[in-house]
Design an enzyme around this catalytic site. Structure first.
Site, PDB file in Angstrom:
ATOM      1  CB  THR A  13      -0.940   0.010   1.218  1.00 46.35           C
ATOM      2  OG1 THR A  13      -1.799  -1.136   1.152  1.00 46.35           O
ATOM      3  CG2 THR A  13      -1.786   1.262   1.238  1.00 46.35           C
ATOM      4  CB  ALA A  33      14.677  17.493  -4.332  1.00 48.32           C
ATOM      5  CE  LYS A 205       1.378   4.498  14.400  1.00 42.43           C
ATOM      6  NZ  LYS A 205      -0.047   4.486  13.997  1.00 42.43           N
ATOM      7  N   GLY A 302      -2.991   5.060   5.008  1.00 35.64           N
ATOM      8  CA  GLY A 302      -3.423   5.131   3.613  1.00 35.64           C
ATOM      9  C   GLY A 302      -2.248   5.281   2.678  1.00 35.64           C
TER      10      GLY A 302
END
Length: 436
Positions: A13, A33, A205, A302
């Site tokens: 994903t 960049a 986390k 996601g």
């Protein structure tokens, strides 16, 4: 300057989302960049699987070690997750002189100290924005945007699965087990949901956030971790009646004696912005001494939201390829020799308010006995709800909110309350934070 070559580990994903974002926004990313960024090789377990991205022009392999040893690869992006073989691949990439980007919160929480030491030794960067809160740039905010502040505390909704479940329970009065099944059907929860619903994912986390916020080593083993499987529809409804919402929070707070690190269901006043973060969304509230409270909100998972953070890390690394390692932003925000071993407090030493729910026999004097025990332990009551017993039942639910108290004192009081003959079963408690 020649393009920077990316070696990608994992094409699931997030990996597929990363390829899509890099290809779709190639011109914009190059402008930011200063150099073209090219995915030269990707390792995937199944090369014949249908993908969400176009892999034309990219060399594919089933051997991830082929990627980390490729002399043409400048940056290795690890998106396979887990510890084995992810840790070995990251360490080998660093040994081969390649910068590393990862979305692997477990890897950083458990082995980040070792990985960052290796990267510093080699003069390389390890970036991990996508490891916490998906597309929300909370790592960069803590490490750079708030670098002029002494962070006092942070509190985050950092697991979308739990937030979805608690939102459905509140909005529709559904039971935990019922909503969990739907979360699994929607792909929000794994077939074995333990990692999410028992708070382990959030604890990984929080470990990372606290290390960056306070300049302490990564210490996952010292995080008090409690999930949401014990939260009932009744608790959610009673909290709502009292003006609160229940959320699974990761909380890190600097106090006089050390640092609090804890993940648990928490009552939050419904007027707080973070109490109104619903569904699978994530949010982190940070209190700095100079700026005050700041809230960071967005999609916590996601394909493209997480890829947004991965690509931002790639851009950051590319920008600093020509800079001296000493002039780069430190991995954990503080210079390596300035990391402090501030003690992490045991859960018994923390002070917070509490929601208590008990089942009491419907007869005079029971509530007086309970309040007397609390008073004997210097525990003040903020609010009480006493409901009529259901038809045919001899016990009634009693809900109390306490003022702030040390957890050790509350534990002692609860043991005495549970020993009363008129109390049926254990006393349910959920911690409460005003976050003001």
């Amino acid at each position: 300057m020649k393009p920077v070559n990316i070696g990608l580990l994992g094409l699931g994903t997030v990996g597929g989302g990363t390829v899509k974002v890099l290809k779709r926004n190639a011109d914009e990313i190059t402008r930011r960049a200063g150099r073209e960024i090219h995915i030269s090789v990707v390792a995937a377990r199944d090369l014949n699987r249908t993908r969400i991205c176009d892999t034309a022009g990219i060399r594919l392999t089933t051997d991830p070690y082929e990627v980390v040893t490729d002399p043409e690869v400048d940056i290795v992006v690890e998106l396979i997750g887990g510890l084995d073989p992810a840790k070995d691949l990251v360490m080998r990439a660093l040994d081969a002189g390649k910068h590393v980007i990862t979305a692997n919160k477990m890897l950083i929480a458990l082995h980040g100290n070792e990985i960052f030491a290796k990267a510093s030794e080699k003069g390389l960067m390890v970036a991990f924005e996508a490891a916490v809160a998906g597309g929300v740039p909370i790592i960069k905010a803590l490490r750079e945007g708030l670098s002029g502040n002494k962070v006092e505390w942070l509190a985050g909704i950092i697991n979308g699965t739990c937030n979805f479940i608690l939102t459905e329970m509140r909005e529709k009065g559904r039971d935990f087990v019922d909503v969990l099944k739907e979360a699994q059907a929607l792909g929000y929860a794994e077939s074995d949901p333990t990692f999410d619903v028992e708070g382990i994912d959030a604890a990984h986390k929080l470990t990372i956030l606290a290390s960056i916020a306070f300049g302490i080593p990564l210490q996952f083993d010292k995080v008090w971790t409690e999930g949401i499987s014990g939260v009932t529809a009744l608790d959610v409804a009673y909290a709502e009646a009292l003006g609160y919402r229940i959320k699974l929070l990761g909380i890190a707070r600097r106090v006089e004696k050390g640092i609090e690190l804890r993940v648990h269901p928490t009552l939050i006043p419904e007027r707080r912005l973070i109490a109104n973060v619903n569904g699978v969304m994530n949010a982190v509230l940070v209190k700095g001494d100079a700026v005050g409270p700041t809230l960071y909100y967005g999609a916590g998972a996601g394909a493209e939201p997480t890829a947004s953070s991965v690509v931002a890390d790639i851009v950051d690394v590319v920008r600093t390829l020509t800079s001296d390692p000493e002039n780069r932003v430190p991995h954990l925000a503080f210079q390596p020799d300035a990391i402090s071993d501030i003690p992490i407090l045991p859960i018994e030493d923390i002070e917070t308010a509490y929601y208590l729910r008990l089942s009491a026999e419907d007869k005079p004097g029971v509530l007086a006995d309970v309040t007397r025990i609390l008073a004997n332990h210097n525990i003040s009551i903020e609010a009480v709800i006493q409901k009529e017993p259901p038809n045919g039942e001899s016990h009634l639910p009693v809900i109390m909110l306490t003022q702030k108290v040390q957890e050790r004192k509350l534990n002692n009081a609860i043991r005495e309350i549970e020993a009363l003959s008129a109390i049926n079963g254990p006393v349910k408690r959920i911690r409460l934070e005003t976050l003001g």
